[in-house]
Structures are given as structure tokens and as C-alpha cells.
Design an enzyme around this catalytic site. Structure first.
Site, PDB file in Angstrom:
ATOM      1  N   HIS A  20      22.976  49.786  76.950  1.00 36.93           N
ATOM      2  CA  HIS A  20      23.609  48.928  77.965  1.00 36.93           C
ATOM      3  C   HIS A  20      24.831  49.629  78.533  1.00 36.93           C
ATOM      4  O   HIS A  20      25.347  50.582  77.944  1.00 36.93           O
ATOM      5  CB  HIS A  20      24.043  47.589  77.350  1.00 36.93           C
ATOM      6  CG  HIS A  20      25.144  47.739  76.335  1.00 36.93           C
ATOM      7  ND1 HIS A  20      24.930  48.227  75.061  1.00 36.93           N
ATOM      8  CD2 HIS A  20      26.481  47.507  76.406  1.00 36.93           C
ATOM      9  CE1 HIS A  20      26.071  48.277  74.399  1.00 36.93           C
ATOM     10  NE2 HIS A  20      27.038  47.847  75.199  1.00 36.93           N
ATOM     11  N   LYS A  33      35.328  41.962  70.070  1.00 33.55           N
ATOM     12  CA  LYS A  33      34.029  41.780  69.389  1.00 33.55           C
ATOM     13  C   LYS A  33      34.006  42.747  68.209  1.00 33.55           C
ATOM     14  O   LYS A  33      34.094  43.969  68.404  1.00 33.55           O
ATOM     15  CB  LYS A  33      32.875  42.084  70.356  1.00 33.55           C
ATOM     16  CG  LYS A  33      31.493  41.820  69.761  1.00 33.55           C
ATOM     17  CD  LYS A  33      30.390  42.085  70.786  1.00 33.55           C
ATOM     18  CE  LYS A  33      29.018  41.944  70.170  1.00 33.55           C
ATOM     19  NZ  LYS A  33      28.093  42.980  70.669  1.00 33.55           N
ATOM     20  N   HIS A  42      25.216  53.296  76.941  1.00 32.71           N
ATOM     21  CA  HIS A  42      25.395  53.634  75.525  1.00 32.71           C
ATOM     22  C   HIS A  42      24.616  52.668  74.639  1.00 32.71           C
ATOM     23  O   HIS A  42      24.143  51.624  75.094  1.00 32.71           O
ATOM     24  CB  HIS A  42      26.886  53.667  75.164  1.00 32.71           C
ATOM     25  CG  HIS A  42      27.618  52.376  75.451  1.00 32.71           C
ATOM     26  ND1 HIS A  42      28.037  52.014  76.712  1.00 32.71           N
ATOM     27  CD2 HIS A  42      28.006  51.368  74.632  1.00 32.71           C
ATOM     28  CE1 HIS A  42      28.664  50.847  76.654  1.00 32.71           C
ATOM     29  NE2 HIS A  42      28.644  50.431  75.398  1.00 32.71           N
ATOM     30  N   ASP A  57      28.759  48.414  79.725  1.00 31.86           N
ATOM     31  CA  ASP A  57      29.611  47.239  79.501  1.00 31.86           C
ATOM     32  C   ASP A  57      29.921  46.565  80.833  1.00 31.86           C
ATOM     33  O   ASP A  57      30.204  47.230  81.823  1.00 31.86           O
ATOM     34  CB  ASP A  57      30.906  47.640  78.795  1.00 31.86           C
ATOM     35  CG  ASP A  57      30.669  47.987  77.326  1.00 31.86           C
ATOM     36  OD1 ASP A  57      29.562  47.731  76.820  1.00 31.86           O
ATOM     37  OD2 ASP A  57      31.602  48.510  76.694  1.00 31.86           O
TER      38      ASP A  57
HETATM   39  O1  LIG Z   1      33.570  40.075  78.128  1.00 38.15           O
HETATM   40  C1  LIG Z   1      32.618  40.926  77.760  1.00 38.15           C
HETATM   41  C2  LIG Z   1      32.553  42.180  78.325  1.00 38.15           C
HETATM   42  C3  LIG Z   1      31.572  43.070  77.892  1.00 38.15           C
HETATM   43  O2  LIG Z   1      31.514  44.290  78.477  1.00 38.15           O
HETATM   44  C4  LIG Z   1      30.676  42.701  76.904  1.00 38.15           C
HETATM   45  C5  LIG Z   1      30.753  41.414  76.351  1.00 38.15           C
HETATM   46  C6  LIG Z   1      31.735  40.525  76.778  1.00 38.15           C
HETATM   47  O3  LIG Z   1      29.913  40.985  75.379  1.00 38.15           O
HETATM   48  C7  LIG Z   1      28.697  41.679  75.226  1.00 38.15           C
HETATM   49  C8  LIG Z   1      27.914  40.954  74.162  1.00 38.15           C
HETATM   50  C9  LIG Z   1      28.453  39.919  73.424  1.00 38.15           C
HETATM   51  C10 LIG Z   1      27.680  39.215  72.513  1.00 38.15           C
HETATM   52  C11 LIG Z   1      26.348  39.556  72.330  1.00 38.15           C
HETATM   53  O4  LIG Z   1      25.526  38.897  71.486  1.00 38.15           O
HETATM   54  C12 LIG Z   1      25.803  40.604  73.062  1.00 38.15           C
HETATM   55  O5  LIG Z   1      24.510  40.938  72.849  1.00 38.15           O
HETATM   56  C13 LIG Z   1      26.573  41.281  73.977  1.00 38.15           C
HETATM   57  C14 LIG Z   1      28.951  43.155  75.117  1.00 38.15           C
HETATM   58  O6  LIG Z   1      27.823  43.879  74.798  1.00 38.15           O
HETATM   59  C15 LIG Z   1      29.666  43.688  76.386  1.00 38.15           C
HETATM   60  O7  LIG Z   1      28.823  44.172  77.367  1.00 38.15           O
HETATM   61  O1  LIG Z   2      29.399  49.804  67.897  1.00 41.28           O
HETATM   62  C1  LIG Z   2      29.505  50.590  68.821  1.00 41.28           C
HETATM   63  O2  LIG Z   2      29.874  51.755  68.652  1.00 41.28           O
HETATM   64  C2  LIG Z   2      29.170  50.161  70.236  1.00 41.28           C
HETATM   65  C3  LIG Z   2      29.303  48.679  70.466  1.00 41.28           C
HETATM   66  C4  LIG Z   2      29.104  48.308  71.902  1.00 41.28           C
HETATM   67  O3  LIG Z   2      28.662  49.084  72.694  1.00 41.28           O
HETATM   68  C5  LIG Z   2      29.458  46.949  72.359  1.00 41.28           C
HETATM   69  O4  LIG Z   2      29.842  46.099  71.534  1.00 41.28           O
HETATM   70  O5  LIG Z   2      29.383  46.714  73.596  1.00 41.28           O
HETATM   71 FE   LIG Z   3      29.068  48.441  74.774  1.00 41.37          FE
END
Ligand SMILES: Oc1cc(O)c2c(c1)O[C@H](c1ccc(O)c(O)c1)[C@@H](O)[C@H]2O
Ligand SMILES: O=C(O)CCC(=O)C(=O)O
Ligand SMILES: [Fe+2]
Length: 359
Positions: free
Chosen positions: A230, A211, A286, A232
Site C-alpha cells: 500500500h 498505529k 511498501h 500511506d
Molecule cells: O490516518 C491514517 C493514515 C494512514 O496513512 C493510514 C491509516 C490511517 O491507517 C491505515 C490502516 C489502519 C488500520 C487498518 O486495519 C489498516 O488495514 C490500515 C494505514 O495502513 C495507513 O495507510
Molecule cells: O510495520 C511496518 O514496517 C510498516 C507498517 C505500515 O506500513 C503501516 O502501518 O502503514
Molecule cells: Fe504504511
């Protein structure tokens, strides 16, 4: 309806951010990171671990590194790794490629727009409001599967710049090697065989999602969040950024801003490792702040078990005096449950706010 891109909002020159981006008082950053005078030099800091001797022939050196990685995982759930073995050139190329994609006009990036409604999360996206409060984050992102190789759909990866695919693939391979090292270290620290956690997390089928978080400049950074607080859902997350501060960890009741250390790779312990270890390792809370002057970009690689992998505390870490703290759930159940709980909490907060306003 297609979500508004935060970048378009930022470029429109607005002086005040739309209401959906204004966080409730208790969530707002107490200070704006960039303005604070060396705040990061005071108080507790995210542990920094130099892993240069990870493969050393000297057992004592290896033991000390492993001890530090395990300590950081137990106490903070996050660490900054130095000398992790991924070359500076590869990191520079990865970051240049991600930046070149985001430097495209929004209309060009829209050609890669994801389609959440159709269950297609890969591609260019922005958070969709998932509840009545419509609370949004000040970021756009690009999301795609990075690993395993045979499951990747390369049509979901950016075609511009040309280098993107090769360099992102090469970075993914390096991260995959680090996953084995870290899970091995953590397994040993728990007194289970080194391969144990990696095996439970799918082994060859362990997944990695990339991401790229793009946080445009924000006219009112003291009211917004780039990413809300949140933990992860992953097993581990590896994070790089463009040296603009913004990541904060919640530690001993305070938000601690991560120092920008050139060459460092940030590693988060995610929910799956916390569960497997029955809470010995922490999945750290975080969030990401934004700022007025600079665009911030970060690269997160989430290392996840396959959707149907059943994850619960490992039997070796559970006994009469350490009863299981988490029920076993498939990764899919864990993800769905967490999203549901989050939406529910936000809806409740919104209802309470409305009630307060009417009394
Ligand atoms: O496979 C994952 C594991 C993760 O820990 C997370 C993830 C995917 O995506 C989250 C995410 C993605 C797209 C969005 O619009 C979000 O608001 C969150 C990421 O935050 C993470 O927890
Ligand atoms: O941009 C960052 O430093 C944190 C991003 C994050 O926590 C996430 O994508 O889950
Ligand atoms: Fe994160």
C-alpha cells in the site's frame, strides 16, 4: 463477529496458517527476510540522511541536508533519518510502553477492542475482511489519535503500563516538530514559501494518528504478509520498529528490504504530499513481512490533514507543461475512494480466481 486475534492464532501452535492469511502467489514474499544472507547489502538501498546539522548556523550544511531530504522524497518517497533529535531514552521508553501493553494477555487487550462497525477505529484491532475473498493480514494493532491535543480522547489510550500516556505524548510532541521541519524543507524545494504545505495540511489542526503494529511469529511467513502492499494515505508517516526486519519498499520493480539501523527514524512521503507536489514527491509502495522466529513491532505516526481539507496540486507546481495529475479531493473523499478501490480490486481478483478454478 469479533475478528480473531492473530496473536491467539499464533499462540495456538498451528503448523499451517488459515486460508484467509494465505496471499495469492503473486503477492507472496519471494524470500523470507530473516533467512536471506545479508540480502540488504546488495542492490539499491533506502536513502539514509544524517540530519544532525539541520539547525546548524552554517548555511551550506543546512542546504546539503535539505537537498538530501528532497532527493530521497523525489526518488524513493522514503528515507531513514539519523540524528533527528528525538532522544534514545524517549524512543526506548515509548517502545517499552507499547511492548508492555502488547505483553498483556489477549483477554486484557480485548477490553480496548475497537468497534469498526460503529465507526470507532481507536483501540485494539485486527483487520476485518472487507470483501468476498476475506483476505487478512498477519498483525494485530493499536490505533489512536495522538494530535492535536484538544481533540484527543484519552479514554482510548492504553491505561497499562502507567507510563504509556506520558511517554507517548512526549514522543508525539517531538514528531510534531519534525513535521514542520520536513514540510518546510519540501515546500522550499518546490519553490513555495516554507509554511505553505503545512498550512494547506491544516496547520494547528494537522492530525497525527498512532498505529502500533504487532506482528506475531508466523509458522508460514513465506505465504503471508503482515501488511499488504500500500501507499500511506497520510501526508507523512514516521516509523520506528523493534529492529526485526520486515519493511519493504517497491523500487525499480523490486522489493527492497529496509536495513535495521539503530536510532534511525523512517519517514514515508504519503499520498497527500504526493498530490500537493503534483507527483514531484513520491508516495512509496511498501509492505510488511513477518517471520517464524521473532515478533515484530512497529510504531507508525500518520500525519494527516483534517477530514474536510481540500487537497489538490498546489497552483505553483502546475502549469501548461505540468498539468495537474490529481483531482482535488477532501481528505475524507481520498480515504473513502482508496478503500473502495482496494475492496473492488480484491473482489475482482477473487472473481477471476473463481473463474480460473471453474475452467
Ligand atoms: O490516518 C491514517 C493514515 C494512514 O496513512 C493510514 C491509516 C490511517 O491507517 C491505515 C490502516 C489502519 C488500520 C487498518 O486495519 C489498516 O488495514 C490500515 C494505514 O495502513 C495507513 O495507510
Ligand atoms: O510495520 C511496518 O514496517 C510498516 C507498517 C505500515 O506500513 C503501516 O502501518 O502503514
Ligand atoms: Fe504504511
Amino acid at each position: 463477529m469479533a475478528p480473531a486475534r492473530v496473536e491467539s492464532l499464533a499462540l495456538s501452535g498451528l503448523a499451517a496458517i488459515p486460508a484467509e492469511y494465505v496471499r495469492p502467489l503473486e503477492e507472496r514474499p519471494t524470500e523470507c527476510v530473516l533467512k536471506v544472507k545479508r540480502v540488504e547489502d546488495e542492490g539499491p538501498q533506502i536513502p539514509v540522511v544524517d540530519v544532525a546539522g539541520w539547525d546548524s548556523a552554517d548555511e551550506e550544511i543546512k542546504k546539503e541536508i535539505r537537498r538530501q531530504v528532497a532527493k530521497a522524497s523525489r526518488e524513493w518517497g522514503v528515507m531513514q533519518l539519523l540524528n533527528h533529535g528525538i532522544s534514545e531514552t524517549l524512543i526506548e521508553r515509548l517502545q517499552a510502553a507499547g511492548k508492555a501493553f502488547f505483553d498483556l494477555p489477549v483477554e486484557e487487550k480485548e477490553k480496548y477492542a475497537n468497534d469498526h462497525a460503529a465507526g470507532k477505529i481507536a483501540g485494539y484491532g485486527s483487520k476485518l475482511a472487507n470483501n468476498a475473498s476475506g483476505q487478512l493480514e498477519w498483525e494485530d494493532y493499536y490505533f489512536h489519535l495522538l494530535w492535536p491535543e484538544q481533540r484527543r480522547d484519552m479514554t482510548t489510550w492504553p491505561k497499562h503500563p502507567q507510563e504509556y500516556i506520558d511517554v507517548t505524548d512526549a514522543y508525539g510532541r517531538e514528531i510534531r516538530k519534525l513535521v514542520t521541519k520536513i514540510l518546510g524543507t519540501l515546500s522550499s524545494d518546490l519553490g513555495v514559501e516554507e509554511e505553505r504545505m503545512e498550512r494547506v495540511l491544516g496547520g494547528e489542526n494537522l492530525e497525527m494518528q498512532l498505529k502500533i503494529n504487532y506482528y506475531p511469529r508466523c509458522p508460514q511467513p513465506e505465504l503471508a504478509l503482515g501488511v499488504e502492499a500500500h501507499t500511506d494515505i497520510s501526508a507523512l508517516t514516521f516509523l520506528l520498529h523493534n529492529m526485526v526486519p520486515g519493511l519493504q519498499l517497491f523500487y525499480e520493480g523490486k522489493w527492497v528490504t529496509a536495513k535495521c539501523i539503530p536510532g534511525a527514524l523512517i519517514v514515508h512521503i504519503g499520498d497527500q504530499v504526493e498530490i500537493l507536489s503534483n507527483g514531484k514527491f513520491k508516495s512509496g509502495l511498501h509492505r510488511g513481512l513477518v517471520n517464524k522466529e521473532k515478533v515484530r513491532i512497529s510504531w507508525a505516526v500518520f500525519c494527516d490533514p483534517p477530514k474536510d481539507a481540500l487537497i489538490g496540486p498546489m497552483k505553483e507546481v502546475v502549469d501548461e507543461s505540468n498539468p495537474p495529475l490529481f483531482p482535488a479531493k477532501t481528505f475524507k473523499e481520498h480515504t473513502d475512494h482508496k478503500l473502495f478501490k482496494k475492496a473492488q480490486a480484491q473482489a475482482e481478483a477473487q472473481a477471476a480466481k473463481k473463474l480460473n478454478q471453474s475452467t
